[in-house]
Write a protein that holds these residues in place. Structure first.
Motif, short mmCIF file in Angstrom:
data_model
loop_
_atom_site.label_atom_id
_atom_site.label_comp_id
_atom_site.label_asym_id
_atom_site.label_seq_id
_atom_site.Cartn_x
_atom_site.Cartn_y
_atom_site.Cartn_z
N HIS A 1 0.83 -1.21 0.00
CA HIS A 1 0.00 0.00 0.00
C HIS A 1 0.87 1.27 0.00
O HIS A 1 0.59 2.24 -0.72
CB HIS A 1 -0.95 0.02 1.21
N SER A 2 1.92 1.23 0.82
CA SER A 2 2.79 2.43 0.86
C SER A 2 3.51 2.61 -0.48
O SER A 2 3.63 3.73 -0.98
CB SER A 2 3.77 2.35 2.02
N LYS A 3 3.97 1.50 -1.09
CA LYS A 3 4.62 1.59 -2.39
C LYS A 3 3.63 2.06 -3.44
O LYS A 3 3.98 2.86 -4.33
CB LYS A 3 5.21 0.24 -2.80
N GLN A 4 2.39 1.54 -3.31
CA GLN A 4 1.35 1.97 -4.25
C GLN A 4 1.11 3.47 -4.11
O GLN A 4 0.99 4.19 -5.11
CB GLN A 4 0.05 1.19 -4.00
N ALA A 5 1.07 3.95 -2.86
CA ALA A 5 0.88 5.39 -2.62
C ALA A 5 2.04 6.18 -3.21
O ALA A 5 1.85 7.24 -3.84
CB ALA A 5 0.72 5.65 -1.13
N GLU A 6 3.28 5.68 -3.03
CA GLU A 6 4.45 6.35 -3.59
C GLU A 6 4.38 6.40 -5.11
O GLU A 6 4.64 7.44 -5.74
CB GLU A 6 5.74 5.65 -3.16
N VAL A 7 4.03 5.23 -5.67
CA VAL A 7 3.94 5.15 -7.13
C VAL A 7 2.85 6.08 -7.63
O VAL A 7 3.02 6.81 -8.62
CB VAL A 7 3.72 3.70 -7.60
N ASP A 8 1.72 6.07 -6.94
CA ASP A 8 0.62 6.96 -7.32
C ASP A 8 1.06 8.43 -7.23
O ASP A 8 0.75 9.23 -8.13
CB ASP A 8 -0.62 6.72 -6.44
N GLU A 9 1.80 8.74 -6.16
CA GLU A 9 2.29 10.12 -5.98
C GLU A 9 3.26 10.50 -7.10
O GLU A 9 3.17 11.59 -7.68
CB GLU A 9 2.96 10.28 -4.61
N GLU A 10 4.19 9.59 -7.41
CA GLU A 10 5.12 9.85 -8.50
C GLU A 10 4.39 10.01 -9.81
O GLU A 10 4.72 10.90 -10.62
CB GLU A 10 6.14 8.70 -8.63
N HIS A 11 3.42 9.17 -10.01
CA HIS A 11 2.65 9.24 -11.24
C HIS A 11 1.92 10.58 -11.32
O HIS A 11 1.88 11.23 -12.39
CB HIS A 11 1.66 8.08 -11.28
N ARG A 12 1.33 11.01 -10.22
CA ARG A 12 0.60 12.29 -10.20
C ARG A 12 1.57 13.44 -10.49
O ARG A 12 1.26 14.34 -11.29
CB ARG A 12 -0.09 12.47 -8.84
N LYS A 13 2.75 13.39 -9.86
CA LYS A 13 3.73 14.45 -10.08
C LYS A 13 4.19 14.45 -11.54
O LYS A 13 4.34 15.51 -12.17
CB LYS A 13 4.93 14.29 -9.15
N ALA A 14 4.42 13.25 -12.06
CA ALA A 14 4.85 13.15 -13.46
C ALA A 14 3.77 13.68 -14.37
O ALA A 14 4.07 14.36 -15.37
CB ALA A 14 5.20 11.71 -13.81
#
Length: 188
Positions: free
Chosen positions: A154-167
């Protein structure tokens, strides 16, 4: 056997000869008529009167049967008596001694085997308990590891989601700038 008797029935002469008057008329005891009547009485007795022969045969049969049967039964009873006496005096005490000796050994062996089986059962129960405890601990550890893994996911998913949003935002900004640049160049 009793060989058939040659007795003449007493009433035969009187019935054949009739009354006393005829007897006198036939003559004396040595006369031929008297002899014929006597012979007729014997023939009648031998041919028709079988009672003496049957009675003799019956007596002979009963005597033989009772003697032979009585002796045979006496021998059988004597043999039974001897066998019972020997069994009571010798065989039963010997069997009792052997049984008592062997049964005590058998009981000791059974007790030893029973104790060994109880020990094996206890060891098996302890081993099963240890195995069960180990399985339960292992299962709990796997559950904890799974929960940690899921939290990490879940935390990795949140990180990936955050990176994706920033990208996505950077790309949007980049595209917005490119559109502005394009808009500048499109006015020419």
């Amino acid at each position: 056997m009793s060989g058939g008797g040659t007795e003449t029935p007493v009433g035969c002469e009187a019935s054949l000869g009739g009354g006393g008057k005829k007897k006198d008329s036939l003559g004396t005891a040595g006369s031929p008529a008297h002899l014929i009547i006597k012979d007729l009485g014997e023939i009648h007795s031998r041919l028709l009167d079988h009672r003496p022969v049957i009675q003799g045969e019956t007596r002979y049969f009963v005597k033989e049967f009772e003697e032979k049967r009585g002796l045979r039964e006496m021998r059988v009873l004597e043999n039974l008596k001897n066998m019972i006496h020997e069994t009571n005096e010798h065989t039963l005490p010997k069997c009792r001694e052997i049984m008592q000796g062997d049964l005590s050994q058998v009981l000791q062996r059974l007790q030893t085997a029973s104790d060994a089986v109880c020990r094996l059962q206890q060891k098996e129960q302890e081993r099963k308990k240890i195995l069960n405890d180990h399985l339960i601990a292992s299962e709990k550890q796997h559950i904890i590891q799974w929960e940690d893994f899921m939290k990490e996911q879940h935390s990795k998913q949140a990180e990936v989601d955050e990176e994706h949003r920033k990208a996505m935002e950077r790309l949007k900004e980049q595209y917005a700038e490119m559109e502005k640049d394009l808009a500048k160049f499109s006015t020419f």
